[in-house]
Design a protein around this motif. Structure first.
Motif, mmCIF file in Angstrom:
data_model
loop_
_atom_site.group_PDB
_atom_site.id
_atom_site.type_symbol
_atom_site.label_atom_id
_atom_site.label_comp_id
_atom_site.label_asym_id
_atom_site.label_seq_id
_atom_site.Cartn_x
_atom_site.Cartn_y
_atom_site.Cartn_z
ATOM 1 N N THR A 89 -19.211 22.513 -18.642
ATOM 2 C CA THR A 89 -20.642 22.922 -18.181
ATOM 3 C C THR A 89 -21.440 23.857 -18.774
ATOM 4 N N LYS A 93 -24.797 22.592 -21.246
ATOM 5 C CA LYS A 93 -26.161 23.379 -20.851
ATOM 6 C C LYS A 93 -26.656 23.842 -22.306
ATOM 7 N N LYS A 96 -27.619 20.479 -24.336
ATOM 8 C CA LYS A 96 -28.997 19.787 -23.823
ATOM 9 C C LYS A 96 -30.151 20.765 -23.975
ATOM 10 N N GLN A 127 -25.321 18.739 -15.710
ATOM 11 C CA GLN A 127 -25.703 18.748 -17.265
ATOM 12 C C GLN A 127 -25.100 17.580 -18.067
#
Length: 250
Positions: A89, A93, A96, A127
């Motif tokens: 995760t 993050k 992205k 995500q």
């Protein structure tokens, strides 16, 4: 600080999602598929490469021009990536935020109803741009024989991905004598065609490229006499699944 445990990486892969991909293979898996070509990723506590999010971002960023030119990005495979959901995760993050497409290649073999898993799973999906989901077998008993685990929660969480409107590609390994029964393939198609989030469906012909790994680990490979399916068998399987109107993944 969150750390991930990797078995290996591959730069510029072409078969694990759209475009050119940087692929992270995580360490650890709960399934014991008879045809697995990465049995050395099974053991969760096996010595592995320990990495931080910042380390991986620095390693991946030089490949961004290739991602941008090809519509690619980063895919995390395994092993089973969802065993390391909190780390992924945070990694996704960071990726992205830099405009990099994120993808998970999962069997959902560790899915369960616990509050902790559900929380981490849904946080990770926020995500994740794409999931590649490998349905090992649609039949409960045959899935248990093939992988050592039931498929109840796997199918349940595939439906949950549909509820979350998470784009997925579904894959199915065609193993002669194990996953090619016509009625099973029709049932697989019926299940897939009930979902609204499946962008592509792909049949992966069985191969024996990982047999040497089984032998190096001192394990018996039970499918050594199984030959890969021919093109006609693969084409017939696509017909039986009868995926609703969209072309197979290419």
């Amino acid at each position: 600080m969150l750390k991930g445990h990797l078995h290996s990486v591959e730069s510029l892969g072409t078969v694990d999602g759209p475009g050119l991909r940087y692929i992270l293979f995580t360490q650890g898996c709960l399934l014991r598929c008879l045809y697995c070509h990465n049995p050395d990723t099974w053991e969760i506590n096996r010595p592995s490469r320990e990495v931080t999010v910042d380390e991986m971002v620095d390693e991946i960023l030089p490949f961004k021009p290739y991602f941008d030119a090809s519509g690619g990005g980063v895919t995390v495979s395994g092993g089973e990536p969802l065993l390391q959901a909190p780390f992924l995760t945070e990694l996704f993050k960071a990726l992205k935020a830099r405009g990099i497409h994120t993808c998970i290649d999962t069997s959902l073999g560790c899915a369960n109803d616990s509050v902790a898993f559900t929380h981490h799973f849904e946080a990770l999906m926020e995500q994740t741009d794409l999931c590649l989901v490998d349905i090992k077998h649609i039949d409960f008993d045959k899935h248990l024989e093939l992988t050592g685990k039931p498929n109840t929660h796997i199918l349940k969480f595939i439906k949950r991905l549909d509820e979350l409107k998470q784009p997925i590609w579904i894959r199915h390994v065609l193993v002669p004598g194990y996953t090619d029964d016509p009625e099973d393939l029709k049932r697989l198609g019926a299940f897939i065609n009930e979902l609204d989030n499946v962008e592509k469906f792909e049949i992966l012909p069985y191969h024996q490229l990982g047999v040497h790994k089984w032998k190096s680990l001192g394990q018996t490979y039970h499918l050594e006499d199984v030959e890969p399916p021919d093109e006609e068998a693969v084409a017939r399987a696509y017909e039986l699944v009868n995926f609703k109107g969209l072309v197979p993944a290419s």
